[in-house]
Design an enzyme around this catalytic site. Structure first.
Site, short mmCIF file in Angstrom:
data_model
loop_
_atom_site.label_atom_id
_atom_site.label_comp_id
_atom_site.label_asym_id
_atom_site.label_seq_id
_atom_site.Cartn_x
_atom_site.Cartn_y
_atom_site.Cartn_z
N LEU A 160 0.82 -1.21 0.00
CA LEU A 160 0.00 0.00 0.00
C LEU A 160 0.85 1.26 0.00
O LEU A 160 0.35 2.36 -0.22
CB LEU A 160 -0.91 0.03 1.24
CG LEU A 160 -1.84 -1.15 1.45
CD1 LEU A 160 -2.49 -1.08 2.83
CD2 LEU A 160 -2.92 -1.18 0.37
N LYS A 211 1.66 4.82 -11.28
CA LYS A 211 0.86 3.66 -10.86
C LYS A 211 0.57 2.74 -12.03
O LYS A 211 0.41 1.53 -11.85
CB LYS A 211 -0.44 4.12 -10.18
CG LYS A 211 -0.24 4.78 -8.82
CD LYS A 211 0.70 4.00 -7.94
CE LYS A 211 0.07 3.24 -6.83
NZ LYS A 211 1.04 2.51 -5.99
N ALA A 250 -1.52 -2.00 -4.55
CA ALA A 250 -2.50 -0.90 -4.57
C ALA A 250 -2.27 -0.05 -5.81
O ALA A 250 -1.16 0.42 -6.05
CB ALA A 250 -2.33 -0.04 -3.32
N TYR A 293 1.46 10.90 -11.27
CA TYR A 293 1.02 9.90 -10.30
C TYR A 293 0.35 8.73 -11.01
O TYR A 293 0.69 7.56 -10.77
CB TYR A 293 0.08 10.55 -9.28
CG TYR A 293 -0.54 9.57 -8.32
CD1 TYR A 293 0.24 8.83 -7.44
CD2 TYR A 293 -1.93 9.39 -8.27
CE1 TYR A 293 -0.33 7.93 -6.56
CE2 TYR A 293 -2.50 8.50 -7.39
CZ TYR A 293 -1.71 7.77 -6.54
OH TYR A 293 -2.28 6.88 -5.67
#
Ligand code: UDP
Length: 267
Positions: free
Chosen positions: A19, A96, A60, A92
């Protein structure tokens, strides 16, 4: 396993839930280099460790990867539409997305049991409002009698999901082999505009704080791009483990209020 003397010991970890990341729109805009490096290198390190021990792994990810997509609800296999690279916010989502590609590659090439979860605005007690997260931010402002800072025209919407529901999803997915190699949305379908959220926060805190509209350029940076709506399609996770959120936003707001009140009382 870890070799000690002549025995091969099993590692103590049955699973890894990764996470840790640099998150929060304000933090990302202030520190895009830190964001990209932490998120990509961190996940790479976790996946390499997981591979060494053959560990069940959950990574995550985020609804931010849907970017500026206009087709709601967002489905896991939808195309993604990010803004230009000069808009720091999208670093961001891009970081991810690399994490997702990497996790799926470790599954595909090394058979590592990886599942990717795209969280949609998870919220609950003990979340910090320091990096922009709107609910702890608004509740803190309301309790202190400060203006509630609504960015843009406040007509952008989100679906907030209580952390207790999210933890249950993560826990149940650890024991779900059918989720291996898959990407899953985790979020609530209860959509609310940020202006309406501000009014609800005022009501639950019995606050007289004014609601102040702040242009995006002032709140973040010139040329800032927000996501207008962000709603998950949760059919996939529902089919896999029967999951759906049980805690309504009204209850989460009470939980966050009670936590921040208690915290203020301790100071
Ligand atoms: N927002 C706001 N005031 C604040 C912080 C956030 O109006 O003080 C808005 C933000 O512009 C976005 C929404 O609330 O439209 C949710 O922001 P948050 O940072 O919580 O999560 P995001 O959905 O951007 O990842």
């Amino acid at each position: 396993g870890i070799r000690t003397h002549h025995h091969v010991m099993r590692t103590e970890a049955q699973a890894i839930v990764h996470l840790a990341a640099t998150v929060g729109v304000e933090r990302i805009i202030q520190s895009p280099a830190e964001t990209i490096e932490n998120n990509v290198k961190g996940t790479e390190a976790v996946l390499q460790a997981a591979l060494r021990y053959g560990c069940r792994t959950i990574l995550a990810s985020t609804s931010e990867v849907y970017g500026k997509g206009l087709k709601v609800p967002f489905c896991e296999d939808d195309d993604v539409l990010l803004g230009a690279t000069v808009r720091k916010r999208w670093s961001y989502a891009a970081s991810k997305m690399v994490d997702e590609f990497l996790g799926l590659a470790y599954h595909g090439e090394h058979d590592l049991p990886v599942t990717i979860l795209r969280f949609f605005n998870t919220v609950g007690p003990r979340q910090t409002g320091q990096y922009g997260m709107v609910i702890p931010r608004f509740v803190g402002q309301a309790l202190r009698g400060e203006p509630l800072t609504v960015y843009g025209d406040g007509q952008q919407s989100r679906c907030f999901c209580d952390v207790d529901d999210v933890v249950r999803a993560v826990h149940d997915l650890l024991d779900c082999p059918a989720s291996i190699g898959k990407v899953l949305n985790v979020g609530s379908r209860e959509e609310i505009t940020i202006e309406e959220l501000a009014r609800k926060v005022k009501a639950v805190t019995h606050s007289k704080s004014p609601i102040r509209l702040i242009p995006y350029d002032e709140a973040y940076a010139p040329g800032f791009e927000d996501m207008q709506r962000r709603v998950p399609d949760t059919t996939r996770i529902q089919r896999l483990i029967g999951w759906r959120p049980t805690i309504p936003l009204a209850r989460t707001l009470v939980r966050v209020r009670d936590h921040l009140k208690q915290e203020a009382g301790r100071l």
